[in-house]
Design a protein around this motif. Structure first.
Motif, PDB file in Angstrom:
ATOM      1  N   PHE A  14       0.668  -1.232  -0.338  1.00 10.95           N
ATOM      2  CA  PHE A  14      -0.740   0.252  -0.168  1.00 10.95           C
ATOM      3  C   PHE A  14       1.052   1.168   0.137  1.00 10.95           C
ATOM      4  O   PHE A  14       0.150   1.833   0.500  1.00 10.95           O
ATOM      5  CB  PHE A  14      -1.458   0.484   1.139  1.00 10.95           C
ATOM      6  CG  PHE A  14      -2.304  -0.843   0.550  1.00 10.95           C
ATOM      7  CD1 PHE A  14      -1.858  -2.268   1.504  1.00 10.95           C
ATOM      8  CD2 PHE A  14      -3.523  -0.352   0.060  1.00 10.95           C
ATOM      9  CE1 PHE A  14      -3.142  -2.948   1.228  1.00 10.95           C
ATOM     10  CE2 PHE A  14      -4.137  -1.214  -0.163  1.00 10.95           C
ATOM     11  CZ  PHE A  14      -4.143  -2.851   0.083  1.00 10.95           C
ATOM     12  N   VAL A  20      -4.864   2.695   4.126  1.00 11.96           N
ATOM     13  CA  VAL A  20      -5.591   1.589   4.535  1.00 11.96           C
ATOM     14  C   VAL A  20      -5.971   0.598   5.349  1.00 11.96           C
ATOM     15  O   VAL A  20      -6.318   1.008   6.371  1.00 11.96           O
ATOM     16  CB  VAL A  20      -6.056   1.181   2.708  1.00 11.96           C
ATOM     17  CG1 VAL A  20      -6.405  -0.532   2.858  1.00 11.96           C
ATOM     18  CG2 VAL A  20      -6.424   1.707   1.743  1.00 11.96           C
ATOM     19  N   LYS A  64     -15.118  -3.955 -10.198  1.00 10.66           N
ATOM     20  CA  LYS A  64     -13.950  -3.279 -10.619  1.00 10.66           C
ATOM     21  C   LYS A  64     -12.545  -3.571  -8.896  1.00 10.66           C
ATOM     22  O   LYS A  64     -11.760  -3.324  -9.210  1.00 10.66           O
ATOM     23  CB  LYS A  64     -14.128  -2.027 -10.499  1.00 10.66           C
ATOM     24  CG  LYS A  64     -14.875  -1.787 -11.988  1.00 10.66           C
ATOM     25  CD  LYS A  64     -14.752  -0.105 -12.082  1.00 10.66           C
ATOM     26  CE  LYS A  64     -15.310  -0.090 -13.557  1.00 10.66           C
ATOM     27  NZ  LYS A  64     -15.463   1.504 -13.259  1.00 10.66           N
ATOM     28  N   HIS A  65     -13.507  -4.215  -7.851  1.00 10.15           N
ATOM     29  CA  HIS A  65     -12.682  -4.491  -7.147  1.00 10.15           C
ATOM     30  C   HIS A  65     -11.432  -5.434  -6.973  1.00 10.15           C
ATOM     31  O   HIS A  65     -10.599  -5.826  -6.534  1.00 10.15           O
ATOM     32  CB  HIS A  65     -13.298  -4.107  -5.273  1.00 10.15           C
ATOM     33  CG  HIS A  65     -13.817  -3.045  -4.922  1.00 10.15           C
ATOM     34  ND1 HIS A  65     -15.144  -2.609  -4.563  1.00 10.15           N
ATOM     35  CD2 HIS A  65     -13.249  -1.965  -5.080  1.00 10.15           C
ATOM     36  CE1 HIS A  65     -15.016  -1.478  -4.403  1.00 10.15           C
ATOM     37  NE2 HIS A  65     -14.453  -1.056  -4.284  1.00 10.15           N
ATOM     38  N   ASP A  70      -4.485  -3.611 -11.816  1.00  7.10           N
ATOM     39  CA  ASP A  70      -4.801  -2.744 -11.054  1.00  7.10           C
ATOM     40  C   ASP A  70      -4.100  -2.441  -9.396  1.00  7.10           C
ATOM     41  O   ASP A  70      -4.712  -3.195  -8.747  1.00  7.10           O
ATOM     42  CB  ASP A  70      -6.624  -1.795 -11.118  1.00  7.10           C
ATOM     43  CG  ASP A  70      -6.526  -0.538 -10.986  1.00  7.10           C
ATOM     44  OD1 ASP A  70      -5.447   0.398 -10.503  1.00  7.10           O
ATOM     45  OD2 ASP A  70      -8.078   0.007 -11.214  1.00  7.10           O
ATOM     46  N   THR A  73      -6.379  -1.591  -6.462  1.00  5.48           N
ATOM     47  CA  THR A  73      -7.941  -2.897  -5.857  1.00  5.48           C
ATOM     48  C   THR A  73      -7.293  -2.843  -4.570  1.00  5.48           C
ATOM     49  O   THR A  73      -6.101  -3.570  -4.685  1.00  5.48           O
ATOM     50  CB  THR A  73      -8.332  -2.659  -7.266  1.00  5.48           C
ATOM     51  OG1 THR A  73      -7.360  -4.277  -7.057  1.00  5.48           O
ATOM     52  CG2 THR A  73      -8.988  -2.474  -8.399  1.00  5.48           C
ATOM     53  N   PRO A  74      -8.420  -3.773  -3.838  1.00  4.52           N
ATOM     54  CA  PRO A  74      -8.269  -4.708  -2.611  1.00  4.52           C
ATOM     55  C   PRO A  74      -7.672  -5.597  -3.453  1.00  4.52           C
ATOM     56  O   PRO A  74      -6.764  -5.516  -2.469  1.00  4.52           O
ATOM     57  CB  PRO A  74      -9.747  -4.723  -2.563  1.00  4.52           C
ATOM     58  CG  PRO A  74      -9.863  -3.771  -2.866  1.00  4.52           C
ATOM     59  CD  PRO A  74      -9.293  -3.886  -3.860  1.00  4.52           C
ATOM     60  N   CYS A  83     -10.554  -4.856   3.219  1.00  3.55           N
ATOM     61  CA  CYS A  83     -11.805  -4.068   3.454  1.00  3.55           C
ATOM     62  C   CYS A  83     -11.894  -4.287   5.094  1.00  3.55           C
ATOM     63  O   CYS A  83     -12.802  -3.711   6.120  1.00  3.55           O
ATOM     64  CB  CYS A  83     -13.535  -4.245   3.191  1.00  3.55           C
ATOM     65  SG  CYS A  83     -12.775  -3.586   1.515  1.00  3.55           S
ATOM     66  N   PHE A 106     -20.508  -4.927   7.760  1.00  2.00           N
ATOM     67  CA  PHE A 106     -20.571  -3.720   7.319  1.00  2.00           C
ATOM     68  C   PHE A 106     -21.775  -3.330   7.137  1.00  2.00           C
ATOM     69  O   PHE A 106     -22.408  -4.628   6.939  1.00  2.00           O
ATOM     70  CB  PHE A 106     -20.724  -3.481   5.526  1.00  2.00           C
ATOM     71  CG  PHE A 106     -18.580  -2.647   5.614  1.00  2.00           C
ATOM     72  CD1 PHE A 106     -18.135  -2.349   5.898  1.00  2.00           C
ATOM     73  CD2 PHE A 106     -17.584  -4.275   5.358  1.00  2.00           C
ATOM     74  CE1 PHE A 106     -17.090  -1.825   5.327  1.00  2.00           C
ATOM     75  CE2 PHE A 106     -16.302  -4.359   4.909  1.00  2.00           C
ATOM     76  CZ  PHE A 106     -15.871  -2.810   5.029  1.00  2.00           C
ATOM     77  N   ILE A 128     -12.563   3.174   6.141  1.00  3.12           N
ATOM     78  CA  ILE A 128     -12.306   2.058   5.244  1.00  3.12           C
ATOM     79  C   ILE A 128     -12.375   2.183   3.807  1.00  3.12           C
ATOM     80  O   ILE A 128     -11.509   2.016   3.121  1.00  3.12           O
ATOM     81  CB  ILE A 128     -13.069   0.691   5.872  1.00  3.12           C
ATOM     82  CG1 ILE A 128     -12.044   0.287   6.959  1.00  3.12           C
ATOM     83  CG2 ILE A 128     -12.740  -0.302   4.272  1.00  3.12           C
ATOM     84  CD1 ILE A 128     -12.754  -0.913   7.826  1.00  3.12           C
ATOM     85  N   CYS A 129     -13.447   2.667   3.470  1.00  2.00           N
ATOM     86  CA  CYS A 129     -13.667   3.002   1.998  1.00  2.00           C
ATOM     87  C   CYS A 129     -13.447   4.140   1.239  1.00  2.00           C
ATOM     88  O   CYS A 129     -11.722   4.374   0.459  1.00  2.00           O
ATOM     89  CB  CYS A 129     -15.052   3.038   1.914  1.00  2.00           C
ATOM     90  SG  CYS A 129     -16.195   1.945   2.676  1.00  2.00           S
ATOM     91  N   HIS A 133     -11.109   6.066  -1.735  1.00  2.00           N
ATOM     92  CA  HIS A 133     -12.388   6.902  -2.095  1.00  2.00           C
ATOM     93  C   HIS A 133     -12.689   8.037  -1.759  1.00  2.00           C
ATOM     94  O   HIS A 133     -13.253   8.750  -1.679  1.00  2.00           O
ATOM     95  CB  HIS A 133     -13.474   6.144  -2.641  1.00  2.00           C
ATOM     96  CG  HIS A 133     -13.438   4.909  -2.716  1.00  2.00           C
ATOM     97  ND1 HIS A 133     -13.373   4.577  -4.158  1.00  2.00           N
ATOM     98  CD2 HIS A 133     -13.342   2.882  -2.710  1.00  2.00           C
ATOM     99  CE1 HIS A 133     -13.254   3.339  -4.630  1.00  2.00           C
ATOM    100  NE2 HIS A 133     -13.735   2.914  -4.138  1.00  2.00           N
ATOM    101  N   CYS A 153     -21.470   3.931   3.670  1.00  2.25           N
ATOM    102  CA  CYS A 153     -21.421   3.818   1.436  1.00  2.25           C
ATOM    103  C   CYS A 153     -21.718   3.017   1.342  1.00  2.25           C
ATOM    104  O   CYS A 153     -22.602   2.843   0.722  1.00  2.25           O
ATOM    105  CB  CYS A 153     -19.826   3.517   1.705  1.00  2.25           C
ATOM    106  SG  CYS A 153     -18.238   4.512   2.431  1.00  2.25           S
ATOM    107  N   VAL A 154     -22.056   1.818   2.114  1.00  2.00           N
ATOM    108  CA  VAL A 154     -23.328   1.116   2.124  1.00  2.00           C
ATOM    109  C   VAL A 154     -24.351   0.459   2.507  1.00  2.00           C
ATOM    110  O   VAL A 154     -25.519   0.084   2.280  1.00  2.00           O
ATOM    111  CB  VAL A 154     -22.593  -0.970   2.337  1.00  2.00           C
ATOM    112  CG1 VAL A 154     -21.272  -1.239   2.438  1.00  2.00           C
ATOM    113  CG2 VAL A 154     -22.463  -1.001   4.388  1.00  2.00           C
ATOM    114  N   ASP A 164     -23.478  -2.976  -8.919  1.00  2.67           N
ATOM    115  CA  ASP A 164     -24.271  -2.559  -7.817  1.00  2.67           C
ATOM    116  C   ASP A 164     -25.475  -2.016  -8.757  1.00  2.67           C
ATOM    117  O   ASP A 164     -24.774  -0.907  -9.159  1.00  2.67           O
ATOM    118  CB  ASP A 164     -22.954  -1.577  -7.622  1.00  2.67           C
ATOM    119  CG  ASP A 164     -23.524  -0.165  -6.302  1.00  2.67           C
ATOM    120  OD1 ASP A 164     -24.851  -0.757  -6.198  1.00  2.67           O
ATOM    121  OD2 ASP A 164     -22.500  -0.365  -5.648  1.00  2.67           O
TER     122      ASP A 164
END
Ligand code: HEC
Ligand code: HEC
Ligand code: HEC
Ligand code: HEC
Ligand code: HEC
Ligand code: HEC
Ligand code: HEC
Ligand code: HEC
Ligand code: HEC
Ligand code: HEC
Length: 326
Positions: A14, A20, A64-65, A70, A73-74, A83, A106, A128-129, A133, A153-154, A164
């Motif tokens: 990270f 994170v 995308k997670h 990438d 990403t997680p 997460c 969550f 965490i998000c 973000h 967020c959730v 989503d």
């Protein structure tokens, strides 16, 4: 040893997004778990959490997670634990009759606490998000109506879903209506912005993550929000109608109305809120105040009423359009 390797691992992975692991382990004490990551990450988790479990988790691999290529990403890093936080303790097989050790969950509920309430408050879940973000779109999150309303967020986002629902125009309104019942009723009225036909999303007019306006509007003012799609109403006009330039909602409701064209009232009453009921425009649906009038109702005030003659109610560019008639 596990603790150490977990930390080293997290720091290297990270390097670009340092918040994170710090956030994840900062949230950890709330669940009373130790801050140790598993050695094998997702591979360990999916031994128990497979497609047959009560909450199938594999759909996340289609999002995308889960793009290991990438780096942000997680799944390029701590995977599930990016997460859910350090999960080594949780992943140990529980003693018979015992529950699994806790892990960050969550939403409002947790399966692993006695009273089912999630011990991780929304603010900590969100941290965490936001660790990944915090960029542009979420700059206004803190102090937004949704943040102060204590939303997670959730509350809107589904992470373990291939699609989503809140991100798609057609399925987004249902997510919002869970809490905004009145707007559901508005969007079912006869004259509406075509949200229920899946043609406009709430988020074309609103910034759910926060904005500088009172109603979380997408643009700095209400009228600018409308002009993004109704540019022809912006003018400039040779003959402006003052209330139009000031605020579209002096005459229109944004969501839905029982009157045509999203109007708050029909003319003549709409117009007579501001225009003197004395003189020419005065008496609704009678000819008494109009040129050549008798005492019988005036045909001119039927149907479109005032707009039969004053058709350019949003402003006129005609040299002789001063009375908004052409
Ligand atoms: C040995 C089996 C096992 C392993 C390995 C395991 N879990 Fe679990 N997990 C469970 C059980 C059992 C529950 C209880 C709830 C249930 O029945 O789904 C649970 C619940 C959860 C919950 C919900 C917690 C709550 O409070 O509602 C999350 C999130 C979770 N696991 C994530 C993970 C992650 C991430 C990993 C990998 C680091 C992991 N699990 C590894 C068995 C396991
Ligand atoms: C990007 C963050 C993120 C990642 C990565 C992630 N999860 Fe989740 N997980 C969530 C959120 C948020 C929820 C709440 C439900 C939802 O949004 O779909 C959740 C829900 C769960 C639940 C259900 C808890 C319950 O209430 O029953 C389990 C089990 C779980 N995750 C396991 C995993 C496993 C295993 C992995 C890795 C394969 C993983 N998660 C990866 C964010 C994540
Ligand atoms: C380790 C970093 C990381 C964490 C933690 C994380 N995300 Fe993401 N998320 C990403 C990246 C990277 C993307 C892909 C962005 C892109 O493609 O531009 C993404 C994409 C998304 C998207 C867009 C998905 C799409 O299909 O367009 C949403 C929504 C999202 N994340 C919400 C969340 C929420 C909610 C949480 C907390 C439960 C969370 N994320 C946790 C890194 C993260
Ligand atoms: C009130 C509902 C709601 C809440 C709460 C919410 N979102 Fe969103 N989010 C949306 C909607 C709607 C979109 C799609 C439209 C847009 O981009 O504004 C979206 C899009 C996103 C995206 C993808 C597009 C982008 O902007 O990068 C990410 C990432 C994201 N949200 C992260 C988050 C995070 C992190 C939180 C918590 C701090 C959060 N959201 C809270 C409704 C919400
Ligand atoms: C989990 C419940 C919940 C969900 C889901 C939700 N909201 Fe909200 N919303 C609230 C709360 C709570 C407030 C702040 C209190 C209030 O003003 O009603 C709020 C405030 C707002 C406001 C500002 C109201 C004002 O007067 O300033 C707008 C606009 C809004 N939400 C739009 C949306 C949109 C669009 C969505 C879907 C993308 C959405 N909300 C999803 C709970 C929710
Ligand atoms: C065409 C643009 C537009 C669309 C689409 C739209 N809104 Fe609005 N909304 C507005 C405007 C403008 C206001 C502010 C009204 C005011 O200040 O008088 C508003 C106000 C609100 C408010 C604050 C309370 C109220 O009713 O005044 C909420 C909550 C809200 N909208 C939710 C939603 C939800 C949920 C959706 C999608 C189902 C949605 N909006 C779609 C323009 C829109
Ligand atoms: C995202 C684009 C978009 C935005 C932003 C937008 N509109 Fe619209 N508007 C539409 C569409 C699409 C229609 C439907 C056109 C049709 O049915 O032919 C519409 C129709 C209307 C109508 C006519 C409705 C009818 O029944 O004839 C009025 C009035 C209106 N909008 C006012 C506003 C106002 C006021 C705002 C700002 C609060 C606004 N619009 C913002 C897209 C938008
Ligand atoms: C003084 C009251 C008033 C104000 C303020 C007003 N409108 Fe209207 N609007 C009307 C009336 C009346 C109609 C119906 C027109 C008709 O019957 O011909 C209408 C119709 C519309 C229509 C659908 C028909 C068309 O002309 O395209 C749109 C779109 C619209 N208005 C957008 C807006 C926008 C955007 C604003 C703000 C910039 C605004 N209006 C401000 C009175 C107003
Ligand atoms: C929110 C208040 C308000 C509403 C509602 C309103 N108007 Fe106006 N109107 C004004 C103002 C303010 C002026 C500018 C008066 C001035 O410059 O002396 C104006 C000017 C006019 C003019 C030009 C007058 C002149 O002397 O140049 C006409 C015609 C007119 N309005 C017709 C209408 C019609 C038709 C409606 C209904 C569809 C309507 N108005 C609704 C506030 C309003
Ligand atoms: C039969 C066509 C007609 C109808 C219907 C009509 N008007 Fe007029 N209106 C006119 C004419 C023509 C003038 C210009 C009179 C003048 O210059 O002396 C005017 C002028 C005005 C003015 C400017 C005031 C002034 O003294 O110059 C306002 C405001 C106005 N009308 C509002 C309304 C309202 C509100 C309605 C609906 C109740 C309405 N009108 C219905 C034809 C009409």
């Amino acid at each position: 040893m596990l603790l150490l390797s977990g930390l080293v691992f997290s720091v290297t992975v990270f390097a670009e997004t340092p918040p994170v692991p710090a956030e994840a382990s900062a949230a950890a004490p709330a669940t009373g778990q130790a801050s140790e990551y598993t050695e094998k990450g997702a591979d360990t988790c999916i031994k128990c959490h497979d497609e047959d479990s009560e909450f199938p988790v594999f759909s996340i691999f289609k999002t995308k997670h889960a793009q290991p290529a990438d780096k942000r990403t997680p799944f390029a890093g701590l995977q599930c634990e990016a997460c859910h936080g350090p999960g080594a303790n949780h992943a140990k097989t529980a003693q018979p009759g015992q529950k699994q050790a806790p892990i960050i969950a969550f939403g409002p509920h947790s399966k692993l606490t006695a009273d089912k309430r999630n011990p991780v408050p929304p603010e900590e879940q969100n941290r965490i998000c936001l660790g990944c973000h915090r960029g542009d779109a979420r700059i206004g999150w803190n102090a937004s109506a949704h943040e102060s309303g204590n939303l997670a967020c959730v509350s809107c986002h589904k992470i373990h879903a291939e699609h989503d629902p809140v991100l798609a125009t057609s399925s987004q309104p249902e997510v919002c209506y869970q809490c905004h019942q009145k707007q559901r009723a508005d969007f079912n009225k006869p004259s509406v912005h075509p949200v229920r036909f899946g043609l406009i999303a709430c988020s074309e007019c609103h910034r759910p993550h926060g904005s500088n306006t009172s109603a979380l509007l997408a643009k700095p003012t209400l009228n600018q929000t409308c002009y993004t799609c109704h540019a022809e109403k912006r003018g400039p006009f040779l003959w402006e109608h003052a209330p139009v330039a000031e605020d579209c909602t002096l005459c229109h409701t944004p969501h839905g109305s029982v009157y045509p064209a999203l109007l708050k009232k029909n003319p003549p009453l709409l117009c007579q809120q501001c225009h003197s009921p004395a003189g020419h425009p005065s008496i609704a649906r009678t000819a008494d105040g109009l040129p050549g009038g008798t005492s019988a109702p005036s045909g001119f005030l039927l149907a479109g009423s005032c707009t039969n003659c004053h058709s350019q109610v949003h402003g006129s560019n005609h040299p002789s359009g001063v009375k908004l008639m052409r």
